[in-house]
Design an enzyme around this catalytic site. Structure first.
Site, mmCIF file in Angstrom:
data_model
loop_
_atom_site.group_PDB
_atom_site.id
_atom_site.type_symbol
_atom_site.label_atom_id
_atom_site.label_comp_id
_atom_site.label_asym_id
_atom_site.label_seq_id
_atom_site.Cartn_x
_atom_site.Cartn_y
_atom_site.Cartn_z
ATOM 1 N N HIS A 187 36.349 12.451 53.366
ATOM 2 C CA HIS A 187 36.810 11.392 54.824
ATOM 3 C C HIS A 187 34.505 10.604 55.003
ATOM 4 O O HIS A 187 34.061 9.835 55.525
ATOM 5 C CB HIS A 187 37.020 11.554 55.887
ATOM 6 N N GLY A 240 28.743 7.715 51.650
ATOM 7 C CA GLY A 240 28.285 9.294 51.078
ATOM 8 C C GLY A 240 28.195 10.593 51.912
ATOM 9 O O GLY A 240 28.907 10.518 53.062
ATOM 10 N N HIS A 293 47.077 16.241 49.114
ATOM 11 C CA HIS A 293 47.974 15.920 49.594
ATOM 12 C C HIS A 293 48.476 17.293 49.899
ATOM 13 O O HIS A 293 50.029 17.348 50.031
ATOM 14 C CB HIS A 293 48.076 14.889 50.289
ATOM 15 N N PRO A 350 39.904 4.487 52.230
ATOM 16 C CA PRO A 350 41.048 4.152 51.128
ATOM 17 C C PRO A 350 42.730 4.012 52.246
ATOM 18 O O PRO A 350 42.219 4.947 53.471
ATOM 19 C CB PRO A 350 41.524 5.228 50.074
ATOM 20 N N SER A 402 55.675 23.486 49.262
ATOM 21 C CA SER A 402 54.410 24.531 49.398
ATOM 22 C C SER A 402 53.390 23.583 50.202
ATOM 23 O O SER A 402 52.541 23.755 49.963
ATOM 24 C CB SER A 402 53.814 24.813 47.868
ATOM 25 N N SER A 435 27.387 11.977 57.958
ATOM 26 C CA SER A 435 27.429 11.071 58.680
ATOM 27 C C SER A 435 28.422 10.671 59.493
ATOM 28 O O SER A 435 28.622 10.259 60.741
ATOM 29 C CB SER A 435 27.690 9.752 57.710
#
Length: 320
Positions: A60, A66, A183, A153, A238, A70
């Site tokens: 994120h 970038g 994920h 996204p 898992s 931030s």
């Protein structure tokens, strides 16, 4: 003209990335990476879920302004961390703890942006994932605004939207698949599942791509009028281990997030997923771990600030 512009851009990107290097702090703060690793290890041993949280924090951070820390700024409600797309992002206290320890031994040397990247690396290794080197030398950005996170996204994006958003950051379709496979660790709130389970476009009802067994499990965990804050494991089988099992779940219809499921509904991304799951893949196919490392190191170089383009914050939550 297009070729000339491409060459100029590639030279510029090469220069930017070249300013990062492995061992950047070897002279100025020799124990920097060891200090970060120690703090991350303690945090993950205390709460194994923290590994996925720190990995998500890195993603994120890099996708907005970038990889410049931030997302860590918290000086008012307009700060980036308060963006809707950053809901559930955490790990800030781990980064601040590492920063405090680093400031005590080598003040004003190690950036918060580098701590975020190193913490993600250590979190992966502590979750049975690959160990890898992180190029460092980032400086912290001086801008943090929640409006800049509008184009993150999103789980409901189409596959073409996801490809485009990754392409805008210099990431390939292969990077999209591999970074989505992060994920393999972590959870998501039922809030992000409501549409997919009960009001999926265009006909309503449930997403037909969900395996029936998975659908029953997800509905039992996220009933239609239930608590939207209940957390679901993203990787069936898992959820605390870094491995390729998330790709099997995607192939077999057990993907929890809509964006993950879409990776198997597009011919290009489907081939990439399958390339890591064939019977001979461990022997003659591409290495999931090696390719993931390549992608996350590449992601960690998005829009980095170096030299005078940034600062070294004294605390990570506020500009100097």
């Amino acid at each position: 003209m297009a070729l000339v512009l491409a060459l100029i851009l590639s030279c510029f990107l090469g220069l930017t990335k070249g300013q990062l290097r492995v061992g950047f702090y070897s002279q100025t703060c020799p124990n920097a990476e060891e200090i970060v690793s120690s703090v991350v290890r303690e945090a993950v041993f205390s709460d194994p879920r923290m590994a996925a949280i720190l990995l998500r924090l890195h993603f994120h951070d890099c996708f907005v302004e970038g990889c410049d820390g931030s997302i860590l700024i918290d000086n008012d409600q307009a700060s980036e961390k308060h963006a809707f797309s950053h809901q559930g992002v955490g790990g800030y206290e781990v980064i601040e703890k590492a920063k405090a320890q680093l400031e005590a031994v080598c003040g004003g040397v190690v950036s918060c942006a580098d701590i975020v990247a190193l913490a993600a690396r250590d979190a992966i290794a502590l979750s049975n994932g690959p160990s890898y080197e992180v190029p460092t030398g980032r400086r912290d950005g001086r801008i943090s605004n929640l409006a800049l996170a509008d184009n993150m996204p999103d789980v409901s994006d189409s596959i073409e939207q996801l490809k485009a958003k990754f392409m805008q950051k210099g990431l390939s379709v292969k990077d999209l698949v591999l970074l989505s496979s992060a994920h393999t660790m972590g959870t998501a709130a039922c809030f992000f599942m409501k549409k997919r389970l009960y009001n999926f476009s265009p006909k309503g009802g449930s997403d037909p791509s969900i395996n029936f067994l998975s659908l029953m499990e997800l509905k039992s965990q996220c009933p239609q009028n239930g608590d939207v804050n209940v957390r679901l494991a993203l990787d069936r089988g898992s959820p605390l281990t870094f491995d390729a099992n998330i790709l099997r779940n995607i192939r077999d219809g057990f993907a929890v997030l809509e964006s993950d499921a879409k990776l198997y509904q597009d011919e290009v991304t489907k081939r990439i997923v399958d390339s890591y799951l064939g019977m001979l893949s461990p022997i003659s196919g591409p290495s999931f771990e090696t390719d993931f490392v390549d992608s996350i190191v590449k992601m960690g170089q998005i829009g980095v600030k170096t030299d005078s383009r940034g600062e070294i914050r004294r605390v990570c939550r506020a500009f100097n």
